[in-house]
Scaffold this active site. Sequence first.
Site, mmCIF file in Angstrom:
data_model
loop_
_atom_site.group_PDB
_atom_site.id
_atom_site.type_symbol
_atom_site.label_atom_id
_atom_site.label_comp_id
_atom_site.label_asym_id
_atom_site.label_seq_id
_atom_site.Cartn_x
_atom_site.Cartn_y
_atom_site.Cartn_z
ATOM 1 N N HIS A 199 -9.210 -2.947 12.585
ATOM 2 C CA HIS A 199 -9.932 -3.537 13.477
ATOM 3 C C HIS A 199 -9.182 -4.832 13.765
ATOM 4 C CE1 HIS A 199 -13.912 -1.921 11.895
ATOM 5 N NE2 HIS A 199 -13.502 -1.093 12.977
ATOM 6 N N LEU A 259 -8.572 -7.310 9.170
ATOM 7 C CA LEU A 259 -9.736 -7.502 8.849
ATOM 8 C C LEU A 259 -10.072 -6.758 7.303
ATOM 9 C CD1 LEU A 259 -12.373 -9.675 9.187
ATOM 10 C CD2 LEU A 259 -13.337 -7.663 10.088
ATOM 11 N N TYR A 260 -9.335 -6.386 6.497
ATOM 12 C CA TYR A 260 -9.199 -5.647 5.434
ATOM 13 C C TYR A 260 -9.787 -4.297 5.680
ATOM 14 C CZ TYR A 260 -9.285 -10.177 2.708
ATOM 15 O OH TYR A 260 -8.957 -11.315 1.941
ATOM 16 N N HIS A 261 -9.408 -3.864 6.904
ATOM 17 C CA HIS A 261 -10.161 -2.576 7.088
ATOM 18 C C HIS A 261 -9.154 -1.363 7.508
ATOM 19 C CE1 HIS A 261 -14.052 -4.671 8.483
ATOM 20 N NE2 HIS A 261 -13.822 -4.732 7.295
ATOM 21 N N PRO A 262 -7.963 -1.261 7.222
ATOM 22 C CA PRO A 262 -7.151 -0.221 7.355
ATOM 23 C C PRO A 262 -7.950 1.314 7.013
ATOM 24 C CG PRO A 262 -6.612 -1.025 5.366
ATOM 25 C CD PRO A 262 -7.463 -2.033 5.810
#
Length: 634
Positions: A374, A567-570
């Site tokens: 994201h 945003l820490y979202h991979p």
Amino acid sequence: MFKLIVLWISVTLTRKCVTGYHRLDIRGTDHQSSEVEYLTTLIESAQKNGLTYQFQKNADRYRPRDENETEDFGTFDFIIVGGGSAGTVVASRLSEIEKFSVLLLDAGNFGNNLTDIPNMYFPVDFTEYNWGFFSTPQKTCCLGMVDRKCILPRGRGIGGSTLINGEVYARGSSMDFDRWAKHVNDYRWSYERVLPYFKKSEAFHHRDKDAPVFEPAHGKEGLLNVEYHLPKSPQLVSWLKANEELGFKVADYNAGTGLGASTAQLNTKNGRRFDGGKAFVRPFLNRTNLRVVTYAYVTKILIDHHSNSAEGVIFSHGKKKFSVRARKEVIISAGAFQSPQLLMLSGIGPKKHLNSLNIPVIKDLEVGSFLKDHPTFYGMTFSSNYTEPIRSKEEYVEEFLKGYGPLAAPGNNQGVAFYESQYTKGTGYPDIEIMLIPANATADLSQRAFSLTDQTYGDLWKNINRSNSYVMYIVGLHAESTGSVRLNSSDPYDYPIIDSNFLSDSLDKDINTIYEGVQLALKLSETKALQRIGSKLEDRSLRACKRYRYLSRAYWYCAIRQVTMNLYHPVSTCPMGPNPEKGDVVDSECRVHGVNKLRVADASIFPFTLAGHPNAPTVLIGEIVSDLIKNKHQ
């Protein structure tokens, strides 16, 4: 004396453990004042440490003294690699069956008193709980970061990134899961079928009675706590009213549609971080069929070449090398960066890439080829005439111990909202997220936490009035741009090569979506609701974009490329789907195509990004995979 206490705490928290955990727990102390004093000192020490902490550049700390000597660690029915959002669930659920023997391996430890404090969001990044990954130098994003590299925090420990993340519990839209089910040709992933699993995991507590909640969508008896932060900032209250003024509902975004603005639902319990280890593993450490090995770094999956079956793994622990066997299955839950890394090290991955590193190819699959995330723009700061009272650290700690206050908010993130973009208008499918970070949003560690250059930080946040400003983060939920994860070498202790590649799509959909979110944030700030508190965009023009007229479309496009990062979202580095020839790595039961007894269960299997935050759906994956495995082997 203080140094001796800190040294003793450090030794206690980092001691290697196999079946339990060592953790200094001062909550049962008789004297409130000593508890407050201890936590205040801990916070000050962590903030100071964050200013000088240096990230490790590889995993050499795990390298055994003698790599030619391998000890036998025995045989278990199931081996789970990685105790993150999904791995903790799988370990917990499989060990419910007494006849199953379960081994959980993780390279870190359980959380501690620092990770328990949600607003230590930045300081915890500068500890051993974060792997400390960075992307390769970027051309289309992160241009305002040091060396044009995106900083990529990933949690290390029992709980994975739930030990360091922003804790927002946002499942996504029902359309995400219906789309998922269609993509993988399996109705089990439809919203109707996954909702009971979400509810099974959740222990929802509606402690903010003003926040709208759709009760039928929530579980009350699960292991993972969900609650609201208290108290709400006046800036958040105004922001929610601003959304209503523009015609956007204040609603429970976990009700199914995924749309709506709300106080953030968080994975905290009485204001303390409720990580995956706390929720799913700690309560069950007394199970004789569950063994947890911390500081265990897995280097290879053992695969029988004749049967194409995963037979176990190799791992290092305590400077020794071990081999452990699996009777039934190996489940890889090492996360979106390290699951593909481990598969490729074991011979499962793109043939050309593996051949270039002289790794024998067992199965040619597009592992690591479709990294999604994201993209998030951090460059919008607003001033207001509301001033957040600044109190002493001791007062903040006292509030925290009562379950509320600034320390109980992760990164001070208090509000989230999900909107349609021009690309999804009229469909009901969220494509933009805005997160509200009220006053005191920036901190001394902000520059290091975002890896901003001196110039970028100076332009963006230096000398800002933290007590009356607030920040809106702009998130693109369905990015087209695709990055990759590749091996740096055949050495398992080398960090992987991660190319974020945000905002690189040829049609500019991703940057257009972020820009649309920027314009929406500006409209929110101009509403009567936010004007009542004097909301105004701070004049923080970026020198890197000075050739463009300030606030023009061209300026914003330049600024977006400067300070857009992850945003820490991979997700999606081992995507689920029926067609390995089209890039799919696992089938709809999370089994690796062409390799028996091997599953991947974590965010890497998402077939695409969702209109929410990955943690809740990753817990869902753990729940579903656990049932699939139970059904097969019982």
